[in-house]
Design an enzyme around this catalytic site. Structure first.
Site, PDB file in Angstrom:
ATOM      1  N   SER A 144       5.436   7.338  -3.452  1.00 36.96           N
ATOM      2  CA  SER A 144       4.385   8.722  -3.373  1.00 36.96           C
ATOM      3  C   SER A 144       4.952   9.094  -2.266  1.00 36.96           C
ATOM      4  O   SER A 144       5.119   8.578  -1.149  1.00 36.96           O
ATOM      5  CB  SER A 144       3.524   8.690  -2.946  1.00 36.96           C
ATOM      6  OG  SER A 144       3.073  10.005  -3.523  1.00 36.96           O
ATOM      7  N   TYR A 158      -4.642   6.464   1.078  1.00 38.11           N
ATOM      8  CA  TYR A 158      -3.122   6.360  -0.447  1.00 38.11           C
ATOM      9  C   TYR A 158      -2.210   6.715   0.694  1.00 38.11           C
ATOM     10  O   TYR A 158      -1.063   5.812   0.360  1.00 38.11           O
ATOM     11  CB  TYR A 158      -3.678   7.490  -1.104  1.00 38.11           C
ATOM     12  CG  TYR A 158      -2.469   7.449  -2.469  1.00 38.11           C
ATOM     13  CD1 TYR A 158      -2.606   6.397  -3.226  1.00 38.11           C
ATOM     14  CD2 TYR A 158      -1.498   9.072  -2.382  1.00 38.11           C
ATOM     15  CE1 TYR A 158      -2.321   6.489  -4.579  1.00 38.11           C
ATOM     16  CE2 TYR A 158      -1.013   8.346  -3.090  1.00 38.11           C
ATOM     17  CZ  TYR A 158      -1.294   7.652  -4.398  1.00 38.11           C
ATOM     18  OH  TYR A 158       0.222   7.576  -5.399  1.00 38.11           O
TER      19      TYR A 158
END
Length: 249
Positions: A144, A158
């Site tokens: 990501s 995350y």
């Protein structure tokens, strides 16, 4: 021609589902792995089969070692040896600052996003590596842009888990480069998928898209196309690479 067999974790929705559809179009037999969304996964499989493709859906929680072993053994039996792995399964939790996070949350996020990716890569390498009698293959990890941006005030945990995926990609790529296996990662930015609802903000992309140089969110298919390129022979000299698909952010 050798059978092309893809395992895609978290394949029932979003980027995973888009990748499964595109892979089937390009001749892969596809295993759509899911944890909870059996109907969504079956719908992806039905859609692939309806146009003559080959696909199966298998339930497995990638954070559980026994589930991962069973997943790959089932693929061996039903589709053949895996030649492409897409480590796409990932979770995020409610947006919050680090000082509010408990250990249980951190363990859930890292168990799925990091340990799950390692376990799936391990099983794929055992089957792909020329060192183990395999004929090679390719792995794409779905990281990501958060790994670079840090996701402050939202989910630093995350983002950190995806930072671990970037490092894993580079190290693993170098480890298996002479065994016929390429390992790369894509780093999506703000993509229109259901994952934002898990963080408590379903319309997050709309809120943040003006901060993207291209002034829009991305579509799952735009990520899927990059994944399929990295898995293809067109990327035959590319390994240990991280491709940002983030509209310039």
């Amino acid at each position: 021609m050798m059978n092309k067999v893809m395992v895609i974790t978290g394949g029932s929705r979003g980027i995973g589902a888009a990748t499964a559809h595109l892979a089937a179009e390009r001749g892969y037999a596809v295993c759509v792995n899911y944890r909870h969304h059996s109907e969504a996964a079956q719908s992806v499989v039905d859609s692939i089969r309806s146009v003559g493709g080959k696909a199966i859906a298998i339930a497995a929680d990638v954070a559980i070692e026994a589930d991962v072993i069973k997943l790959f053994e089932t693929v061996d039996d039903q589709l053949g040896k895996v030649t492409a792995l897409v480590n796409n399964a990932g979770i995020l939790e409610q947006q919050m600052r680090v000082e509010m996070m408990d250990a249980a949350r951190l363990q859930r996020v890292f168990a799925t996003n990091v340990i799950g990716s390692f376990l799936c890569a391990r099983e794929a390498i055992k089957r792909m590596s020329t060192k183990h009698g395999g004929t090679g293959g390719a792995i794409v990890n779905v990281s990501s842009a958060a790994a670079r941006l840090g996701s402050p005030g939202e989910y630093v945990d995350y983002a950190a888990s995806k930072g671990a995926i970037d490092t894993m990609t580079i190290g693993l790529a170098r480890e298996v480069a002479d065994e016929g296996i390429r390992v790369n990662a894509v780093r999506p930015g703000f993509i229109y998928t259901d994952i934002h609802a898990s963080g408590g903000e379903p319309n997050r992309v709309e809120r943040v898209k003006e901060s993207v140089p291209m002034r829009r969110g991305g579509q799952a298919i735009e990520v899927a196309q990059a994944i399929l390129w990295l898995l293809s022979d067109e990327a035959s000299y590319t390994t240990g690479s991280l491709i940002d698909i983030a509209g310039g952010k």
